[in-house]
Design a protein around this motif. Structure first.
Motif, PDB file in Angstrom:
ATOM      1  N   VAL A   1       1.048  -1.223   0.043  1.00  0.00           N
ATOM      2  CA  VAL A   1      -0.109   0.018   0.099  1.00  0.00           C
ATOM      3  C   VAL A   1       0.895   1.189   0.081  1.00  0.00           C
ATOM      4  O   VAL A   1       2.038   1.288   0.526  1.00  0.00           O
ATOM      5  CB  VAL A   1      -0.907  -0.069   1.477  1.00  0.00           C
ATOM      6  CG1 VAL A   1      -1.491   1.365   1.534  1.00  0.00           C
ATOM      7  CG2 VAL A   1      -1.944  -1.096   1.285  1.00  0.00           C
ATOM      8  N   ASP A   2       0.378   2.286  -0.652  1.00  0.00           N
ATOM      9  CA  ASP A   2       1.336   3.361  -0.726  1.00  0.00           C
ATOM     10  C   ASP A   2       1.059   4.232   0.568  1.00  0.00           C
ATOM     11  O   ASP A   2      -0.104   4.770   0.807  1.00  0.00           O
ATOM     12  CB  ASP A   2       1.046   4.306  -1.996  1.00  0.00           C
ATOM     13  CG  ASP A   2       2.182   5.426  -2.073  1.00  0.00           C
ATOM     14  OD1 ASP A   2       2.562   6.018  -1.243  1.00  0.00           O
ATOM     15  OD2 ASP A   2       2.297   5.767  -3.362  1.00  0.00           O
ATOM     16  N   VAL A   3       2.185   4.500   1.264  1.00  0.00           N
ATOM     17  CA  VAL A   3       1.660   5.331   2.802  1.00  0.00           C
ATOM     18  C   VAL A   3       2.534   6.557   2.745  1.00  0.00           C
ATOM     19  O   VAL A   3       2.547   6.978   3.700  1.00  0.00           O
ATOM     20  CB  VAL A   3       2.217   4.565   4.029  1.00  0.00           C
ATOM     21  CG1 VAL A   3       1.391   3.146   3.910  1.00  0.00           C
ATOM     22  CG2 VAL A   3       3.527   4.235   3.821  1.00  0.00           C
TER      23      VAL A   3
ATOM     24  N   ALA B   1      -3.325   1.987   5.996  1.00  0.00           N
ATOM     25  CA  ALA B   1      -1.862   1.419   6.147  1.00  0.00           C
ATOM     26  C   ALA B   1      -2.060  -0.154   6.712  1.00  0.00           C
ATOM     27  O   ALA B   1      -3.071  -0.097   7.835  1.00  0.00           O
ATOM     28  CB  ALA B   1      -1.086   2.410   6.942  1.00  0.00           C
TER      29      ALA B   1
ATOM     30  N   PRO C   1       8.409   6.347   9.229  1.00  0.00           N
ATOM     31  CA  PRO C   1       6.978   6.015   8.277  1.00  0.00           C
ATOM     32  C   PRO C   1       7.101   4.667   7.774  1.00  0.00           C
ATOM     33  O   PRO C   1       5.895   4.359   7.422  1.00  0.00           O
ATOM     34  CB  PRO C   1       7.672   6.986   7.219  1.00  0.00           C
ATOM     35  CG  PRO C   1       8.988   7.511   7.245  1.00  0.00           C
ATOM     36  CD  PRO C   1       9.185   7.424   8.842  1.00  0.00           C
TER      37      PRO C   1
ATOM     38  N   LEU D   1       4.284   2.003   8.725  1.00  0.00           N
ATOM     39  CA  LEU D   1       2.985   1.922   8.206  1.00  0.00           C
ATOM     40  C   LEU D   1       2.642   0.684   7.255  1.00  0.00           C
ATOM     41  O   LEU D   1       1.633   0.141   7.357  1.00  0.00           O
ATOM     42  CB  LEU D   1       2.571   3.302   7.459  1.00  0.00           C
ATOM     43  CG  LEU D   1       2.347   4.389   8.340  1.00  0.00           C
ATOM     44  CD1 LEU D   1       2.199   5.563   7.495  1.00  0.00           C
ATOM     45  CD2 LEU D   1       0.932   4.290   8.847  1.00  0.00           C
ATOM     46  N   GLN D   2       3.849  -0.137   6.887  1.00  0.00           N
ATOM     47  CA  GLN D   2       3.640  -1.047   6.195  1.00  0.00           C
ATOM     48  C   GLN D   2       3.615  -2.393   7.107  1.00  0.00           C
ATOM     49  O   GLN D   2       3.701  -2.213   8.175  1.00  0.00           O
ATOM     50  CB  GLN D   2       4.877  -1.158   5.282  1.00  0.00           C
ATOM     51  CG  GLN D   2       4.976  -0.159   4.335  1.00  0.00           C
ATOM     52  CD  GLN D   2       3.938  -0.260   3.194  1.00  0.00           C
ATOM     53  OE1 GLN D   2       3.074  -1.218   3.270  1.00  0.00           O
ATOM     54  NE2 GLN D   2       4.251   0.640   2.187  1.00  0.00           N
TER      55      GLN D   2
END
Lengths: 477, 477
Positions: free
Chosen positions: A118-120, A314, B140, B143-144
């Protein structure tokens, strides 16, 4: 026009950079600053406001991260397009992903075409952290035991969201929150008892089958046709419950038409059977009218609606939800009503405010544009492949690519050798034969600016092009 | 001696009140400010530092909440005792709970003697929120999708904690994190298969029995003697796994002696059976030597160690952990290794830092003192009841009270009529007969300053005292 009279208060409990960020973001939201306007340089802002460089840098970083402004190399910061109502078709010109490169050839890293990525890069982490802090500071009572079904404000926010966006008929009392869809599905399985037989889509989502089998439940694999699960095969399966992904079937990408929905609802109503509607990927649509949920069409209370924030927001946000029909809700309460919710009360409250205060809607618009743009770029690039056809690309963040030139194994072997491991459709087929020469490509984890290189590399792998890689997007520009 | 040269930076990303809080807390930790020293008044501090009143108020609020300073009515703020090594026996004189009163008579609110309540008035929410913000801002990538077993830094911190404090033999690779002990116990049950028979303590923890029965597992209720689960009855039960709470049995409060531990470990080793060691309430000991874990005594890899932060920290923190013996770890990975962890990655990282940076150890010392103090006050007050005896009070936050004057039902009825609903021991007994006239009293949710009133009210209910309530603690002072 940028105004320097911002009323920053160095004595406030709110840090200076957050005040500066909030002032500029507010001006953009209220239309005092327009799309394309240039913002003052960092140096200018420091001098005029009498604040430190680190304050300005932190504020601009937030504005960028949250999509209020965009940076143009060697020029400065500009107000980004700020949408307040509908999804705009105009692609964002801001940088779309954290910097990074495709993995080097031959290295078996996570593929940029992963179907679960997923693009976070645009996740509003500053807002999330701010909400979290406010929740923690203002609500010491949240440390005590919470409600088993989930926090009331979150269930209210979810019920509103689902009524408004998905046509789900529900009140907050029907919502159950849990740490991921597997956790909640596991609860459903328990409610249905050990003898219930489950119909699952074939091809379909492997983790569901693993879960059912781990619980010793009987599974029937029901084939799909172009409209979704085959109703006659479903009838013959003898199942008491069917697990469906009607918005954007995984992996086929089918959006189930209304006629098939009502046919399957009839199956459920006639035999007092259950439909678990996993509204997978409903958040992203690129064409055609979004179809409202099956739950919203159901007149007999046979549908359990299920959703998650893992893909729309996310994977790390462990928060999913069910909407239970009243009779099942009673059973749920008897069985699980004395347990604690599996989700942190703090994060539940943060999510409630994230929904109520419009953060989620804004984020979905931003990331929806990003995916729409990326999908167009990728589909066009792949269309250059001889004989290629794409299907299931009207929504979500994956689609099927069929390339009759080679068999599936050869397509996978060549892609992997080029450093781009992919997944073949057959991996998701249990008892049905897969479409030949078909791959499942996800693009959530593929930065848009890397689409040309990734597509060119696949093309080289499959068409044997040697020499320098051609950059398809550049050619088209 | 308080120094006004604090180097506060109004331009920093860190808010002023946090800087002020950190400067004072640091001076206390480093010994520059001593126990009992008076801090400047808020007004004085505003004037001398040139900061706003709200900055000073917020900073003092944090210092109070985190136990660095204490407030004396009509006098001001004083440096609290700051322990850096061992638990001191001296009770804290700071106010111990959020303000609140006992529920009015006859109203069926949550009882102040609830066995599941926990005192969260000293929870370091400012530090928790600060860590959360730092984790979100700096990571960041969180989030994955995360690791199924849990975040590596958290598993490392837990392994260190358990080795150091509980003598558990383990590495981080054996740790599995999940959203609460029920979630993790459910995973264990799955690994052991549908045929495994479970021995549970009788009397014991009702939620465990509900979980096992919901999963259709065979349950054998094994009676307890004064040392814990009866080994001969366990032998006869034919169980493949026993679920034990050796640190502070629920509800009897027994701490299992080493001899019984080794006897039960032999049972497990001889038959290749499993012991699930739920190290319930091990964090709080008020006398006697803490006994290290059964897992640490085990030489045959038959113990699964289980713990949670629900009681030591707060029920809302949905974070529990297992330590699996290597063969079971392999099975876990096959079964659950492809699922996502049920715990928010953000909160996992916050907890890792909370452990690594000493917040947890400091918090346990503070809240441990609080409970020790409260327990003494409550036990002394109840000892005034004619014929009363207390047992199981050496640790944890509950004990048994036996009062032969009435039967259990009458004791419960009279207490409830006085607005103090209690639980009787028989509620937790499945096949064994309960001790007569015995109640299970928790004190996690009973503010220490309310102990005299609550005890007096119980006494009035049970001894028929009329007239004004006597305040036992006040008499003793």
């Amino acid at each position: 026009m940028f105004s320097y009279s911002l009323n920053l208060d160095p004595q406030s409990r709110v840090p200076m950079y957050e005040q500066l960020y909030a002032a500029v973001a507010g001006a953009i939201r209220e239309g005092a600053l327009h799309h394309g306007e240039k913002l003052p340089s960092k140096r200018e802002l420091c001098a005029r406001l009498g604040v430190s460089r680190s304050t300005v840098e932190a504020a601009y970083e937030l504005l960028l991260a949250e999509g209020y402004v965009e940076s143009r190399p060697r020029s400065g910061y500009y107000v980004a397009e700020y949408e307040t109502t509908a999804i705009s078709e105009a692609p964002s010109s801001a940088p779309v992903c954290a910097p990074g490169h495709l993995p080097p050839r031959g290295k078996a890293l996570d593929s940029p075409f992963s179907t679960s990525a997923v693009d976070v890069s645009r996740f509003p982490y500053a807002s999330w952290a701010k909400l979290y802090r406010e929740v923690v500071y203002n609500s010491p009572e949240l440390l005590q035991r919470g409600e088993a079904q989930g926090e009331a404000p979150l269930r209210e926010a979810l019920a509103r969201l689902l009524r408004e966006y998905r046509g789900v008929q529900c009140g907050p009392e029907q919502v159950v929150v849990g740490a991921g869809l597997e956790t909640l599905t596991d609860q459903l399985i328990t409610l249905f008892g050990p003898e219930a037989v489950y119909a699952v889509e074939d091809p379909g989502y492997p983790a569901l089958v693993r879960l059912l089998q781990a619980r010793g439940r009987a599974v029937r694999f029901v084939p799909m046709d172009a409209a979704g699960m085959d109703p006659e095969a479903l009838e013959r399966s003898g199942a008491a419950a069917a697990y469906l992904t009607p918005s954007h079937q995984f992996p086929l990408g089918i959006t189930m038409p209304a006629s098939r929905r009502s046919r399957l609802l009839r199956w459920a109503a006639e035999g007092e059977r259950w439909i678990i509607e996993d509204d997978y990927d409903s958040e992203f649509r690129y064409g055609g009218r979004p179809i409202s949920s099956m739950q919203g069409m159901d007149r007999h209370g046979r549908v359990i609606y299920a959703g998650t924030f893992s893909r729309s927001l996310a994977p790390a946000i462990r928060l999913a939800y069910l909407v239970l029909p009243p009779p099942l809700l009673e059973r749920w309460q008897r069985q699980f009503g004395r347990q604690q919710s599996t989700v942190s009360r703090y994060e539940q409250r943060v999510m409630a405010r994230f929904l109520d205060e419009g953060y989620y809607a804004r984020y979905l618009r931003r990331v929806g544009k990003l995916y729409a743009d990326r999908r167009s770029a990728l589909v066009s690039a792949l269309a250059e492949l001889e004989g290629a056809s794409v299907s299931g690309a009207d929504g979500g963040i994956h689609f099927l690519l069929t390339l009759p030139r080679y068999g599936e194994d050869e397509l996978l072997r060549r892609a992997a050798a080029a450093g781009l491991p992919l997944r073949g459709l057959s991996e998701f087929c249990h008892e049905t034969a897969p479409l030949p020469s078909t791959l499942v490509l996800g693009y959530g984890g593929l930065p848009t600016e890397q689409v040309p290189e990734a597509a060119a590399r696949l093309r080289a792998a499959w068409e044997g092009t040697s020499g320098p890689l051609r950059c398809i997007a550049a050619e088209k520009a």
